[in-house]
Design a protein around this motif. Structure first.
Motif, PDB file in Angstrom:
ATOM      1  N   GLY A  36       1.339  -1.245   0.107  1.00  0.00           N
ATOM      2  CA  GLY A  36      -0.184  -0.128   0.404  1.00  0.00           C
ATOM      3  C   GLY A  36       0.829   1.519  -0.020  1.00  0.00           C
ATOM      4  N   GLY A  37       1.841   1.244  -0.137  1.00  0.00           N
ATOM      5  CA  GLY A  37       2.813   2.320  -0.175  1.00  0.00           C
ATOM      6  C   GLY A  37       2.880   2.630   0.801  1.00  0.00           C
ATOM      7  N   PRO A  38       3.650   4.478   1.117  1.00  0.00           N
ATOM      8  CA  PRO A  38       3.720   4.654   2.161  1.00  0.00           C
ATOM      9  C   PRO A  38       2.564   4.993   3.537  1.00  0.00           C
ATOM     10  CG  PRO A  38       4.618   6.102   0.799  1.00  0.00           C
ATOM     11  CD  PRO A  38       3.577   5.107  -0.285  1.00  0.00           C
ATOM     12  N   GLN A  39       1.086   4.716   3.075  1.00  0.00           N
ATOM     13  CA  GLN A  39       0.196   4.362   3.549  1.00  0.00           C
ATOM     14  C   GLN A  39      -0.212   2.518   4.125  1.00  0.00           C
ATOM     15  OE1 GLN A  39      -1.582   6.871   4.725  1.00  0.00           O
ATOM     16  NE2 GLN A  39       0.396   8.213   3.766  1.00  0.00           N
ATOM     17  N   THR A  40       0.608   2.041   3.839  1.00  0.00           N
ATOM     18  CA  THR A  40       0.088   1.022   4.403  1.00  0.00           C
ATOM     19  C   THR A  40       0.640   0.942   5.707  1.00  0.00           C
ATOM     20  OG1 THR A  40       1.612  -0.436   2.261  1.00  0.00           O
ATOM     21  CG2 THR A  40       1.285  -1.488   4.743  1.00  0.00           C
ATOM     22  N   TYR A  49       0.560   2.206  12.768  1.00  0.00           N
ATOM     23  CA  TYR A  49       1.248   3.064  12.668  1.00  0.00           C
ATOM     24  C   TYR A  49       1.309   3.075  10.756  1.00  0.00           C
ATOM     25  CZ  TYR A  49       2.607   2.868  16.772  1.00  0.00           C
ATOM     26  OH  TYR A  49       2.508   3.914  18.789  1.00  0.00           O
ATOM     27  N   THR A  50       1.405   4.313  10.076  1.00  0.00           N
ATOM     28  CA  THR A  50       1.752   3.855   8.604  1.00  0.00           C
ATOM     29  C   THR A  50       2.885   3.521   8.749  1.00  0.00           C
ATOM     30  OG1 THR A  50       2.164   5.922   7.866  1.00  0.00           O
ATOM     31  CG2 THR A  50      -0.312   5.221   7.593  1.00  0.00           C
ATOM     32  N   ALA A  51       3.543   2.830   6.824  1.00  0.00           N
ATOM     33  CA  ALA A  51       4.789   3.068   7.250  1.00  0.00           C
ATOM     34  C   ALA A  51       5.284   4.560   6.895  1.00  0.00           C
ATOM     35  CB  ALA A  51       5.129   1.746   5.484  1.00  0.00           C
ATOM     36  N   MET A  52       4.519   5.146   6.718  1.00  0.00           N
ATOM     37  CA  MET A  52       5.081   6.424   6.602  1.00  0.00           C
ATOM     38  C   MET A  52       5.250   7.041   8.268  1.00  0.00           C
ATOM     39  SD  MET A  52       6.634   9.139   5.159  1.00  0.00           S
ATOM     40  CE  MET A  52       6.552   8.708   3.607  1.00  0.00           C
ATOM     41  N   GLU A  53       5.372   6.953   9.124  1.00  0.00           N
ATOM     42  CA  GLU A  53       4.705   7.282  10.405  1.00  0.00           C
ATOM     43  C   GLU A  53       6.060   6.914  11.056  1.00  0.00           C
ATOM     44  OE1 GLU A  53       0.028   8.176  11.786  1.00  0.00           O
ATOM     45  OE2 GLU A  53       1.028   5.912  11.518  1.00  0.00           O
ATOM     46  N   LEU A  54       5.847   5.388  10.571  1.00  0.00           N
ATOM     47  CA  LEU A  54       7.225   4.380  11.509  1.00  0.00           C
ATOM     48  C   LEU A  54       8.745   5.061  10.647  1.00  0.00           C
ATOM     49  CD1 LEU A  54       5.998   0.956  11.358  1.00  0.00           C
ATOM     50  CD2 LEU A  54       6.321   2.013  13.418  1.00  0.00           C
ATOM     51  N   ALA A  55       8.781   5.607   9.787  1.00  0.00           N
ATOM     52  CA  ALA A  55      10.157   6.063   8.739  1.00  0.00           C
ATOM     53  C   ALA A  55      10.458   7.080   8.707  1.00  0.00           C
ATOM     54  CB  ALA A  55       9.703   6.287   7.128  1.00  0.00           C
ATOM     55  N   VAL A  56       9.151   8.277   9.410  1.00  0.00           N
ATOM     56  CA  VAL A  56       9.755   9.387   9.883  1.00  0.00           C
ATOM     57  C   VAL A  56      10.607   9.049  12.203  1.00  0.00           C
ATOM     58  CG1 VAL A  56       8.616  11.235   9.824  1.00  0.00           C
ATOM     59  CG2 VAL A  56       8.075  10.457   8.462  1.00  0.00           C
ATOM     60  N   ARG A  57       9.516   8.403  11.879  1.00  0.00           N
ATOM     61  CA  ARG A  57      10.272   8.854  13.791  1.00  0.00           C
ATOM     62  C   ARG A  57      10.979   7.580  14.290  1.00  0.00           C
ATOM     63  NH1 ARG A  57       4.676   7.770  17.170  1.00  0.00           N
ATOM     64  NH2 ARG A  57       5.741   7.881  18.636  1.00  0.00           N
ATOM     65  N   LEU A  58      11.119   6.452  13.103  1.00  0.00           N
ATOM     66  CA  LEU A  58      12.676   5.816  13.356  1.00  0.00           C
ATOM     67  C   LEU A  58      13.557   5.839  12.414  1.00  0.00           C
ATOM     68  CD1 LEU A  58      10.375   2.158  13.674  1.00  0.00           C
ATOM     69  CD2 LEU A  58      11.076   3.941  15.633  1.00  0.00           C
ATOM     70  N   GLY A  59      13.878   6.938  11.865  1.00  0.00           N
ATOM     71  CA  GLY A  59      14.374   7.529  10.934  1.00  0.00           C
ATOM     72  C   GLY A  59      16.284   7.651  11.366  1.00  0.00           C
ATOM     73  N   GLY A  60      16.302   7.804  12.329  1.00  0.00           N
ATOM     74  CA  GLY A  60      17.303   8.011  13.049  1.00  0.00           C
ATOM     75  C   GLY A  60      18.384   6.765  13.836  1.00  0.00           C
ATOM     76  N   ALA A  78      13.869  -3.076  17.081  1.00  0.00           N
ATOM     77  CA  ALA A  78      14.677  -2.328  18.245  1.00  0.00           C
ATOM     78  C   ALA A  78      14.292  -1.425  18.364  1.00  0.00           C
ATOM     79  CB  ALA A  78      15.885  -3.447  17.707  1.00  0.00           C
ATOM     80  N   ALA A  79      13.932  -0.418  17.296  1.00  0.00           N
ATOM     81  CA  ALA A  79      14.037   0.908  17.066  1.00  0.00           C
ATOM     82  C   ALA A  79      11.842   1.289  17.592  1.00  0.00           C
ATOM     83  CB  ALA A  79      14.638   1.300  15.771  1.00  0.00           C
ATOM     84  N   MET A  80      11.616   0.646  17.684  1.00  0.00           N
ATOM     85  CA  MET A  80      10.119   0.861  18.146  1.00  0.00           C
ATOM     86  C   MET A  80       9.890   0.324  19.512  1.00  0.00           C
ATOM     87  SD  MET A  80       7.523  -1.142  14.894  1.00  0.00           S
ATOM     88  CE  MET A  80       6.156  -0.525  16.246  1.00  0.00           C
ATOM     89  N   ARG A  81      10.545  -0.372  20.131  1.00  0.00           N
ATOM     90  CA  ARG A  81      11.426  -0.832  21.867  1.00  0.00           C
ATOM     91  C   ARG A  81      11.338   0.306  21.980  1.00  0.00           C
ATOM     92  NH1 ARG A  81      14.054  -5.258  20.982  1.00  0.00           N
ATOM     93  NH2 ARG A  81      11.569  -7.173  20.350  1.00  0.00           N
ATOM     94  N   GLU A  82      13.063   0.771  21.921  1.00  0.00           N
ATOM     95  CA  GLU A  82      13.581   2.057  22.508  1.00  0.00           C
ATOM     96  C   GLU A  82      12.744   3.096  22.141  1.00  0.00           C
ATOM     97  OE1 GLU A  82      17.261   4.122  23.540  1.00  0.00           O
ATOM     98  OE2 GLU A  82      16.555   1.848  23.482  1.00  0.00           O
ATOM     99  N   GLU A  83      11.704   3.454  21.335  1.00  0.00           N
ATOM    100  CA  GLU A  83      10.782   4.583  20.969  1.00  0.00           C
ATOM    101  C   GLU A  83       9.365   3.983  21.606  1.00  0.00           C
ATOM    102  OE1 GLU A  83      10.815   8.027  19.636  1.00  0.00           O
ATOM    103  OE2 GLU A  83      13.404   7.865  19.652  1.00  0.00           O
ATOM    104  N   GLY A  84       9.427   3.709  21.727  1.00  0.00           N
ATOM    105  CA  GLY A  84       8.232   3.239  23.282  1.00  0.00           C
ATOM    106  C   GLY A  84       6.930   2.836  22.725  1.00  0.00           C
ATOM    107  N   LEU A  85       7.277   1.997  21.341  1.00  0.00           N
ATOM    108  CA  LEU A  85       6.570   1.770  20.796  1.00  0.00           C
ATOM    109  C   LEU A  85       5.780   0.676  20.806  1.00  0.00           C
ATOM    110  CD1 LEU A  85       6.930   4.079  17.353  1.00  0.00           C
ATOM    111  CD2 LEU A  85       5.258   4.742  18.677  1.00  0.00           C
ATOM    112  N   LEU A  86       7.026  -0.100  21.499  1.00  0.00           N
ATOM    113  CA  LEU A  86       6.004  -1.472  21.027  1.00  0.00           C
ATOM    114  C   LEU A  86       6.122  -2.057  22.396  1.00  0.00           C
ATOM    115  CD1 LEU A  86       5.265  -4.385  19.768  1.00  0.00           C
ATOM    116  CD2 LEU A  86       8.754  -4.341  19.452  1.00  0.00           C
TER     117      LEU A  86
END
Length: 86
Positions: A36-40, A49-60, A78-86
């Protein structure tokens, strides 16, 4: 977050990102492969979370290039755990 939620998320991410041609050099290499592209949307328990949201929030956290889908999914989890999303 329990193990079942993580397993389900890992399965969702793998299914969405596996069609990409690896190695992938940057996030833009993934866009054509994601169904579904970035809106998956990815479900994490009651959150979505959309793919775009994750890309922005976890980009670093990303370490492109990625040689395999498993390597990429491991970093996203691992990034989602670090950011408290998982």
């Amino acid at each position: 977050m329990d193990d079942e939620v993580e397993r389900e998320l890992r399965a969702q991410l793998t299914a969405a990102l596996e069609p990409a041609t690896y190695p992938v050099a940057d996030p833009f290499d993934l866009v054509p492969a994601i169904p579904g592209g970035p809106q998956t949307r990815f479900e994490v328990g009651d959150e979505r979370y959309t793919a775009m949201e994750l890309a922005v929030r976890l980009g670093g956290y990303h370490a492109f290039p990625y040689e395999s889908v498993d390597e990429l999914v491991d970093d996203v989890i691992a990034a989602m755990r670090e950011e408290g999303l998982l």
